[in-house]
Structure formats: C-alpha cells, structure tokens
Motif scaffolding. Structure first.
Motif, PDB file in Angstrom:
ATOM      1  N   VAL A 137       0.855  -1.191   0.000  1.00  8.15           N
ATOM      2  CA  VAL A 137       0.000   0.000   0.000  1.00  8.15           C
ATOM      3  C   VAL A 137       0.890   1.241   0.000  1.00  8.15           C
ATOM      4  N   ALA A 166      -2.616  -2.716  -3.158  1.00  8.66           N
ATOM      5  CA  ALA A 166      -3.455  -1.534  -2.971  1.00  8.66           C
ATOM      6  C   ALA A 166      -2.734  -0.266  -3.426  1.00  8.66           C
ATOM      7  N   ASN A 168      -3.447   1.178  -6.342  1.00  5.34           N
ATOM      8  CA  ASN A 168      -4.312   1.860  -7.304  1.00  5.34           C
ATOM      9  C   ASN A 168      -3.617   2.036  -8.655  1.00  5.34           C
ATOM     10  N   SER A 188      -7.187  -7.706  -4.563  1.00  2.00           N
ATOM     11  CA  SER A 188      -7.254  -6.252  -4.681  1.00  2.00           C
ATOM     12  C   SER A 188      -7.532  -5.606  -3.331  1.00  2.00           C
ATOM     13  N   ASP A 190      -8.129  -2.284  -3.599  1.00  2.00           N
ATOM     14  CA  ASP A 190      -8.727  -1.064  -4.150  1.00  2.00           C
ATOM     15  C   ASP A 190     -10.171  -1.356  -4.536  1.00  2.00           C
ATOM     16  N   ASP A 192     -12.402   0.430  -5.807  1.00  2.00           N
ATOM     17  CA  ASP A 192     -12.849   1.008  -7.073  1.00  2.00           C
ATOM     18  C   ASP A 192     -12.320   0.251  -8.292  1.00  2.00           C
TER      19      ASP A 192
END
Length: 293
Positions: A137, A166, A168, A188, A190, A192
C-alpha cells in the motif's frame, strides 16, 4: 476456490462514545457480514485502526471476532510493521491457533530497498506458522513493493500465498497477474478497481465498503469470478458513488459514517483521525437512499 477467493473485509474496530472498544457492535458486524455473503474477515488492518489500539485491545478484539465467527469463515490477522524484529516477536507471542493467515504490510516510513523488503519478508516467513498475505500500500508506506519483488517472494516461500495489492495502479496489477505462480493469489485492496482486476484473473478483494454492503458487494465479486462482466458491472456502477465517498476524507471515518447510518456502529474514531464531516455524512445518507430505491 481457495479460502481467500472472493470477498474479504478489512473490518473496522467499533468504539463507544468513551473511545473504548464496542465488542457487542463488533460481534454484530461480524454476524451481519457472514450472513450476507462475506467470505473471510481481516482483523486489525488499517481500517481497524491498528496503529491506535493497544496490544491488549488487539487480543480482546481478536477473541471477540473468533467467537462471533464460530469457524464459519476464515480469519486473517494483521501483523506487520517496519521493525522486522518486532514483527517476528509479535508472531511468536500471538496465539494463531484460530487464525488462517496473517496480513503483513510492506515496511513503512523507513523506505527500504527492494532487497530490504525481500529480506524482511524472508525473515517473517521463516517463523510464521500460518500462511502470509503480503500487503502493498505505497500511498501509506511511502515505498512501493514492485511486482518483481512480490513474485520473487511468491516463488521462494511456500507460506507466502498472496498479496493484497493496494497501489491503485492497474499496470502493476496486470504485471502481477501475468507473472505470478499459478497458485499465488492477487487480491485487490482497491474497492474502485477490484472488478476489473477480478475479471483479469484476480482472486477477489479485501474490501472496506464491502462490510457495509456485503450482499451487493459480494454478489458483484462472485459474478466477476464467474466471468459475468455485464451483470457485475451493473452492481459496480450502483456502488461507485458510495465507494468514492467513503475515501473522500479519511479511512475509516467514511466507512464508520456508513455503518452509523445503517445502525451498525458509532462514528467514533481515535485521534489523529476525526469523524466524518456533517457534509460527508449527509452525502452518505443520500447515497444510501439511492441504493435502497
């Protein structure tokens, strides 16, 4: 399907108004999620405010979740940091008998080289009695674990079974999916991006929004794993606004505002985090009403 395919949730730590842990709300949230399709639960991650709970609180939180889960779904415990020796000590001193895997964040703040990250996880792998899910991350650690380092760890250590990615960064996800060993899981982090990643071969998600909307979110992930893109994206589009809202101020203040609106938890967070603003709370209530309509 392995035990970590599908929808995992990074569960919050509910607090009462006096800042103590609300174990009743925590147990209720666990039950709500399991009954509505969540596949596994991650304890004491970032969303659980792990940096502001004490060691004893972490033990008690874990006990509450173990009891509430009653072996219905697998459990993952967050154990990570930027002091390798301290992480090893926590692993050695923690009762992991009811835990299926640990989630271990890539070292933060220190900004180690890729070799330093590799050696950190090599040392953890040598002592950890359960499976390890790596956690990359870079937005929080200020250090990206590259796909090459992740794949090297995946190939070298049998108990390193997955990565929660993470960053993105779609290109990084795709490199991981292309180059990973067959049985290594790309999970994932993320919310979104997860549907696209699942459709490309990802194993699923460790989600924040999923704990508030487990029925819809887990159905979306399940459809994605089945390759039913059109049906899955219909749900994704419905959830887009809410997913964006919960990260617009800080996490977990946003998700706690959603859970408050649903009657599942109080909005209380511990400093230096602050509760979601009144404006965000109203936007979340409006978004929930749209989802119900």
């Amino acid at each position: 399907m392995t035990k970590f395919n599908g929808t995992g949730i990074a569960i919050i730590t509910p607090f009462k108004d006096d800042q103590t842990v609300d174990h009743e709300a925590l147990a209720n949230l666990v039950d709500f999620n399991i009954k509505n399709g969540t596949n596994y639960i991650v304890i004491s991650g970032t969303t659980g405010e792990s940096v502001t709970i004490t060691k004893q609180e972490k033990i008690e939180i874990t006990k509450t979740i173990v009891k509430a889960t009653d072996k219905r779904v697998p459990l993952v415990l967050g154990i990570g940091g930027n002091n390798t020796a301290a992480v090893i000590e926590e692993i050695n001193s923690t009762d992991l008998s009811e835990i299926d895997a640990i989630l271990s964040v890539s070292p933060y703040y220190s900004k180690p080289t890729q070799e330093g990250i590799y050696q950190h996880f090599k040392a953890i792998s040598a002592v950890c009695p359960v499976d390890i899910i790596l956690y990359n991350v870079p937005g929080r650690t200020a250090s990206n674990m590259t796909p090459e380092t992740t794949i090297r760890l995946a190939n070298d250590f049998k108990n390193i079974i997955a990565v929660k990615e993470a960053g993105n960064n779609v290109a990084q996800y795709l490199k991981l999916l292309r180059d990973k060993p067959q049985d290594f899981l790309i999970i994932s982090g993320d919310d979104d991006l997860v549907l696209g990643i699942v459709l490309a071969g990802g194993a699923g998600v460790i989600s924040v929004i999923g704990q508030a909307l487990p029925k819809q979110f887990s159905k979306m992930i399940r459809l994605g794993l089945e390759g039913k893109a059109k049906e899955a994206y219909n749900i994704h589009f419905d959830l887009m606004d809410m997913t964006s809202l919960i990260f617009s101020e800080n996490n977990p203040a946003g998700i706690k505002a959603v859970l408050t609106a649903l009657g599942l938890a109080k909005p209380t967070v511990r400093l230096p985090l602050v509760e979601a603003s009144a404006e965000l709370q109203e936007k979340i209530k409006t978004a929930l009403q749209k989802l119900d309509s």
